[in-house]
Design an enzyme around this catalytic site. Structure first.
Site, PDB file in Angstrom:
ATOM      1  N   GLY A 615       0.638  -1.204  -0.216  1.00  0.00           N
ATOM      2  CA  GLY A 615      -0.047  -0.209   0.049  1.00  0.00           C
ATOM      3  C   GLY A 615       0.832   1.046   0.088  1.00  0.00           C
ATOM      4  O   GLY A 615       0.319   2.334  -0.270  1.00  0.00           O
ATOM      5  N   ASP A 616       2.058   1.336   0.410  1.00  0.00           N
ATOM      6  CA  ASP A 616       2.745   2.465   0.366  1.00  0.00           C
ATOM      7  C   ASP A 616       4.172   1.961   0.211  1.00  0.00           C
ATOM      8  O   ASP A 616       5.417   2.303   0.905  1.00  0.00           O
ATOM      9  CB  ASP A 616       2.862   3.000   1.731  1.00  0.00           C
ATOM     10  N   LEU A 617       4.572   1.375  -0.896  1.00  0.00           N
ATOM     11  CA  LEU A 617       5.738   0.693  -1.080  1.00  0.00           C
ATOM     12  C   LEU A 617       6.830   1.552  -2.070  1.00  0.00           C
ATOM     13  O   LEU A 617       7.171   1.352  -3.005  1.00  0.00           O
ATOM     14  CB  LEU A 617       5.775  -0.740  -1.876  1.00  0.00           C
ATOM     15  N   HIS A 618       6.941   2.567  -1.459  1.00  0.00           N
ATOM     16  CA  HIS A 618       8.094   3.671  -1.943  1.00  0.00           C
ATOM     17  C   HIS A 618       9.379   3.283  -1.663  1.00  0.00           C
ATOM     18  O   HIS A 618       9.744   2.475  -0.652  1.00  0.00           O
ATOM     19  CB  HIS A 618       7.657   5.074  -1.720  1.00  0.00           C
ATOM     20  N   HIS A 621      10.686   2.745   2.067  1.00  0.00           N
ATOM     21  CA  HIS A 621      10.339   1.716   2.653  1.00  0.00           C
ATOM     22  C   HIS A 621      11.002   0.435   2.442  1.00  0.00           C
ATOM     23  O   HIS A 621      10.727  -0.760   2.927  1.00  0.00           O
ATOM     24  CB  HIS A 621       8.794   1.330   2.624  1.00  0.00           C
TER      25      HIS A 621
END
Length: 722
Positions: A615-618, A621
């Site tokens: 969901g927030d795999l930038h 991370h």
């Protein structure tokens, strides 16, 4: 004994087997009403039009005369295996003078009337029956077909139909008032149970829910081999009892075409399912129609607002199936438990699964309970697992594990929430959880939007990450993140945080080795090891395997672990709302706006399946090894079951389309599920990403993030123009 002529109906898409199964089920229902089926006809429709034509009416009249013969004494009914509209009902009654006509819903209602035992159940069934009858009221010809009074000044009186409907409405209103009064006590009892883990047995009627209830709780609930044996909700504690107690409820069964009047009337009864922490969906594995039964159950759960409740499918009555069927069931639903309610070993496995499921949904906390709050101390001991206990001059210091809602309520009563303003205060909170750490960096790491972070070390020199929420609303998301981490850590080829301390105000875990792909500095983002213009093969391969492993986790398993699920339809609707909500703040060009709308409306872009995503795999991370491989993934706050392109869209935004195409090739080879327009879809999702950033900025009143969203939109505008 009354006799019945049954009319089955086969529409396009219905198989012979499904029609016959429905007729067999109807015959079973009628048998419980002591009605004997003497003949069956099937009307085969060439379209979805449910009209009963003149030819079929004439055929039915002839068959009725044939079945009746010379015997006029025995009651004869026509039972239609479908829902009849008032117009259809009248046409059949007119064509079959002297023969009562009822539909499937009426049969089910009559069974409910027979089986209702408690006052509440009887009232609810009567409400449902009257609601069903209301639109089917006909003129009473014995009264001359006209008035019963009510007219004035020379006006015609009310017709018999109007008066009868008015009478029914008044009766329904009175019954509802009485039910509301009786339900008030039950609502009070339900409120007292809200701090305890609750599981609800749901499923198709006669699937064996009551047998499982008796086996799990030792209660003497009614167990009968008949449809709708249970109409009232029974709540009992899991036996042997656990700390805290786990409550199990047995609810009314579902059935194909369950009358909506019954669903509405039994809404309060079914609230036990809606408010449960886990649904045990019981399926009769020996029934060839089990897939239909499972679909009916899930549809009914959605109707009462329980679709999002975590669930575990139980294939019951496994003693009646052979080894080949067992293997086929395991292949089709690998996360389901195969059990027999009468096998102690199977019941023990189910009990263990229940305990593990609820243990995963609980969090730890430390509560200081003054000696003057003895009643609260007793409540906490009854509703939580006490992990450690010591006494101070003021009271008891308890380290407990309980449901988040219970902890939040107790904290409010005890006023133990204190703002954390320094790393020393945060480590003092950690110390109360039994973990001794020393600050490594003197100030908070403030790079994250949701948490303040302290870097520390334990006595052995192991580095730790300790974080505390920036805002109270962040706490709720950590409960979901904790469940996600427990689910994914054993199944990923890379590391994920191992939370050793998790409480509403603190999270602590050993730091994962590796270097973030991006480090945020005052001068801006700095790339480490990885070249964003040319991602290495080692990076792409390891990232693809990680994504494939993540998305291989079955959505059902994620749901059972408490991970939120959003369907594709819900995703599209939510994006549309977000675009409208942020349009004024973002001011997208007409070209960009039209691009977003085309994407939302283009079915060929969107996937047909759901998957678990980070969901927030930038890159911030992602932790990399010295060779560029992904070795760890951080911050799982946004994880959910949803559109599987979410993480790939973020990748597109960071590395571009050529790199995404290379990644998708490796993702597919690693077993990841793809679809023809995956890459296009991920690109369009990234083009809409400024909307989500702006929505978050508006919700949190963060001007800097809103400006960042506008900067992202400018890039999308330039891309769209070219």
């Amino acid at each position: 004994m009354p006799r019945a002529l049954v009319l089955g109906r086969q529409f396009p898409g219905d198989t012979e087997a499904s029609v016959q199964a429905a007729l067999d089920e109807l015959e079973n229902l009628l048998a419980q009403l002591e009605i004997r089926v003497v003949a069956t006809l099937i009307q085969r429709h060439r379209s979805t039009d449910a009209t009963i034509g003149e030819g079929k009416l004439a055929e039915l009249a002839a068959r009725v005369a044939e079945v009746r013969g010379d015997s006029q004494e025995e009651e004869l009914l026509l039972v239609v295996d479908d829902a009849l509209s008032p117009v259809q009902l009248r046409a059949l009654e007119d064509a079959l003078a002297g023969v009562e006509v009822i539909d499937r819903a009426s049969v089910i209602l009559r069974i409910f009337e027979r089986h209702a035992r408690t006052r509440v159940a009887r009232l609810e069934v009567e409400i449902a029956a009257l609601t069903h009858a209301l639109p089917r009221v006909r003129e009473d010809r014995s009264l001359g077909g006209r008035e019963g009074g009510g007219g004035g000044r020379g006006e015609r009186g009310h017709s018999n139909v109007t008066l009868k409907k008015q009478e029914l409405r008044e009766r329904i209103a009175g019954l509802r008032r009485e039910v509301a009064g009786l339900r008030a006590a039950e609502e009070t009892q339900r409120a007292r149970r809200k701090d305890l883990p609750r599981a609800a047995l749901v499923g198709y009627t006669n699937a064996g829910k009551s047998s499982l209830m008796r086996a799990l709780t030792g209660s003497e609930v009614l167990v009968e081999d008949r449809l709708f044996a249970t109409l009232d909700t029974t709540v009992r504690a899991l036996s042997p009892e656990t700390a805290p107690r786990i409550l199990v409820s047995d609810t009314v069964g579902f059935i194909r075409e369950l009358p909506h009047e019954l669903v509405a009337s039994f809404h309060a009864t079914l609230a036990e399912a809606r408010d449960a922490g886990l649904l045990l969906v019981v399926v009769d594995a020996s029934d060839p129609q089990w897939r239909t039964h499972l679909a009916v159950t899930r549809e009914a759960l959605a109707t009462i607002g329980a679709a999002a409740v975590p669930s575990l499918v139980l294939f019951n009555k496994m003693d009646r199936v052979d080894a080949a069927t067992r293997a086929a069931l395991a292949e089709e639903l690998p996360d389901a438990l195969q059990i027999c309610a009468y096998a102690p070993a199977d019941v023990a496995r189910l009990r263990t699964a229940l305990i593990e499921a609820f243990d995963a949904s609980q969090v730890d906390d430390v509560l200081e309970v003054p000696f003057t709050e003895g009643h609260l101390l007793g409540e906490i001991r009854a509703h939580a697992r006490v992990l450690a206990e010591e006494y101070t001059e003021l009271g008891a210091l308890l380290r407990v594990r309980a449901l988040p809602a219970a902890l939040e309520r107790w904290r409010g009563l005890l006023s133990t929430v204190r703002p954390i303003t320094s790393p020393a205060e945060l480590l003092a909170v950690v110390r109360r959880h039994g973990l001794e750490l020393q600050v490594e960096v003197a100030d908070f790491d403030r790079a994250g939007l949701d948490f303040l972070v302290v870097h520390a070390r334990d006595e052995a020199g192991t580095p730790w990450i300790v974080r505390t929420p920036r805002r109270p609303e962040v706490t709720a998301s950590t409960y979901v993140e904790a469940r996600v981490l427990r689910l994914v850590r054993p199944r990923l080829p890379v590391a994920a945080p191992d939370w050793r301390v998790h409480a509403p105000d603190v999270i602590a875990y050993p730091r994962i080795s590796g270097t973030p792909a991006v480090t945020v500095t005052p001068e801006g983002p700095r790339w480490n090891i990885l070249d964003p213009a040319a991602p290495s093969e080692a990076f792409l391969e390891s990232f693809a395997r990680t994504l494939a492993a993540l998305q291989s986790i079955a959505p059902e398993a994620a749901s059972r672990a408490g991970v939120p699920t959003t369907t594709i339809a819900e995703v599209r609707a939510a994006l549309s709302r977000s675009m409208n909500a942020t349009r004024e703040a973002l001011q997208p060009s007409e070209a960009v706006w039209e691009r977003w709308q085309r994407w939302l409306a283009d079915d060929s872009m969107w996937p047909q399946h759901l998957a678990l995503v980070h969901g927030d795999l930038h890159p911030g991370h992602m932790l990399l090894g010295t060779d560029g491989r992904v070795v760890g993934i951080l911050d799982w706050t946004e994880a959910r079951v949803t559109d599987p392109s979410v993480d790939l869209a973020m990748f597109y935004g960071c590395f571009g389309r050529p790199a995404l195409e290379r990644l998708v090739e490796r993702f597919a080879r690693a077993g990841g599920a793809t679809w023809p327009r995956l890459t296009d879809h991920a690109a369009e999702r990234w083009a809409a990403f400024p909307v989500l950033v702006a929505e978050w900025a508006l919700r949190t009143d963060n001007a800097a993030v809103l400006e960042h969203a506008r900067g992202q939109l400018a890039a999308v505008t330039a891309e769209t123009a070219t």
